[in-house]
Design an enzyme around this catalytic site. Sequence first.
Site, mmCIF file in Angstrom:
data_model
loop_
_atom_site.group_PDB
_atom_site.id
_atom_site.type_symbol
_atom_site.label_atom_id
_atom_site.label_comp_id
_atom_site.label_asym_id
_atom_site.label_seq_id
_atom_site.Cartn_x
_atom_site.Cartn_y
_atom_site.Cartn_z
ATOM 1 N N GLU A 124 -5.014 -0.465 -7.621
ATOM 2 C CA GLU A 124 -3.976 0.464 -8.083
ATOM 3 C C GLU A 124 -2.835 -0.352 -8.668
ATOM 4 O OE1 GLU A 124 -3.835 4.489 -5.497
ATOM 5 O OE2 GLU A 124 -3.144 2.731 -4.432
ATOM 6 N N ASN A 172 -4.015 5.838 -0.851
ATOM 7 C CA ASN A 172 -3.658 6.079 0.545
ATOM 8 C C ASN A 172 -3.292 7.527 0.822
ATOM 9 O OD1 ASN A 172 -4.306 3.744 1.766
ATOM 10 N ND2 ASN A 172 -2.305 2.777 1.520
ATOM 11 N N HIS A 216 -1.926 -2.850 -5.786
ATOM 12 C CA HIS A 216 -2.465 -2.491 -4.474
ATOM 13 C C HIS A 216 -3.959 -2.792 -4.440
ATOM 14 C CE1 HIS A 216 -3.447 0.838 -1.342
ATOM 15 N NE2 HIS A 216 -3.458 -0.366 -0.812
ATOM 16 N N SER A 253 0.831 -1.207 0.000
ATOM 17 C CA SER A 253 0.000 0.000 0.000
ATOM 18 C C SER A 253 0.862 1.252 0.000
ATOM 19 C CB SER A 253 -0.940 -0.007 1.197
ATOM 20 O OG SER A 253 -0.190 -0.058 2.379
#
Length: 525
Positions: free
Chosen positions: A444, A482, A432, A411
Amino acid sequence: MVDYITRDGVALLQVNNPPVNALSHNVRAEIKNGLDEAGQDKQIKAIVISGKRSFIAGADITEFKSGSYSEWPTIIDLCDLIESSGKPVVAAIKGFALGGGHEIAISCHYRIAHEKSKFGFPEVDIGILPAAGGTQRFPRLVGLEAALDLIPSGRHIGAAQAFKLGIVDKVVRGDAVEEAVKFAKSIAGEPLVDRRTSQRPVMGAENAVSLRDAAVKLAMKKKKGMIAPIHCIKAVMGSLLPFEQGMEIEASEGFMLFTSGQMGALQYAFFAQRAAPKWSLPCGASFKTVKGRPIRNAAVIGAGTMGTGIAMAMLNAGIPVTLVEQDRKFLDKGVSLLKLLYAGSVSLRKITQDQCDAILSKLNTAVGYKSLTNVDLVIEAVYENMALKKQIFAELDRICPPETFLWTNTSALDIDEIASATRRPDKVLGTHFFVPAYHMKLLENVRGKLTSAETVASAQMFGTRIGKIPVVVGNCHGFVGNRMLHKYAHESDFLIEEGCWPEDVDMVAENFGLPLGPFKVRDLS
Ligand SMILES: CCCCCCCC/C=C\C/C=C/C(=O)SCCNC(=O)CCNC(=O)[C@H](O)C(C)(C)COP(=O)(O)OP(=O)(O)OC[C@H]1O[C@@H](n2cnc3c(N)ncnc32)[C@H](O)[C@@H]1OP(=O)(O)O
């Protein structure tokens, strides 16, 4: 955009506006011209409306921003023209009859559908309502209860259910257009009075209040934070009034949605979700220039929450997966969790036991990496520790064939540093996933400095295949998802510092429409 074909006294209006036969302004104008021509031609006794490939997927959503959805003839005008036609109009439906396409269909006097066709009012999910009389005609066709189920939920249904509900007059296995032409000839000249949907009474009106209350309760639970479902329900309730008054209610409820911020945001999301998988790189590479490699089989390293979730996402798409751990105990625990989740799907009737068995037959397990000598892809999903990930990548690089893609579920960690542990940095990429990985749509795909365009193309293809919305992002701390979440998490933490309880913060976020509040998400991560 609309072909006009005559067949032995029947005029066939065939919409041909790829990819989905949306009712753009030109299409509407040509349908109207076709109706006029067929109306005036004495040789024509009946009309069939169909679509080339598929029926009609609704209004052209781009026109809600440009404003041309309201240019004459609107879908409302078309529905009125069709319904009031003196010659019978039959809808021949294959593929999708959605939104405005569904409204056109229910304005026709008869509907013949292919067994695989789909019906629905997905307007609610793009922040609007069926504003071409759908909220008034549909309850008159299927009754209040079904209309209060299908319009605010936006759910698609198949031809068999559409037949049961009375949407469709006949379901066919063969060519729906040919059947509709034959049928149109057979009913030419018959009276149409009881075939005009707007002239029918609404069944189920005696239970209106309890049906409405149940629909509101369900909509608030299922579509939290969305305003369209409630406006849909109010408009459908307007169908208990005479048709013209109901249309006024539909228009005023629609007006509130057409001028809302939610409509703009949801329609932006509709197109963004379709644009994201069509990646392109600064060097100009894209699917137009680079082909991805299909993934025939894969391995997942780590049988924790993320690893099992990623394995499930692949198994669900029919990709054979080897789940790998360093320790038999952890492997068994992961496999038990995975089997438990599938058993849950069987008991909730999301899949049958046979489907469950077929999925699980594609799952292999291994302790250690030695068996990974014939896999197209390895996704590493161990905990976030750079030294550990580099050690795993170095080992995988030794064991796996040189063409195997090595991807890491991280992440936030630096993809370039992980890739540096291998001799194939061009095949290393970050994937991700979000918890739970078998369910969450976002993926992602993180491109490192040396990741090749072929690897990116393959990851984007792979993401779509496993039912995700894959987005190519750059390699920086926290990538995109994130970095956004960090701001949100900080604000949630400030609220705790200011005296709120985590469950209150979660409740507000969930009432706004998020499936889980920020603290519940953190508990799961
Ligand atoms: C004075 C006041 C007057 C008021 C007048 C009021 C008039 C009435 C107004 C409103 C009533 C009607 C409203 C509607 O109909 S809203 C639209 C309802 N329909 C939908 O929401 C369907 C959306 N589409 C889909 O769900 C899917 O596309 C699909 C199931 C039909 C097909 O799926 P799939 O094969 O996976 O294809 P894609 O989703 O990838 O789509 C391919 C391609 O097509 C574009 N696209 C799809 N639907 C539409 C659309 N309705 N309008 C415009 N473009 C659409 C999609 O964006 C993709 O494009 P690409 O990425 O460029 O390839």
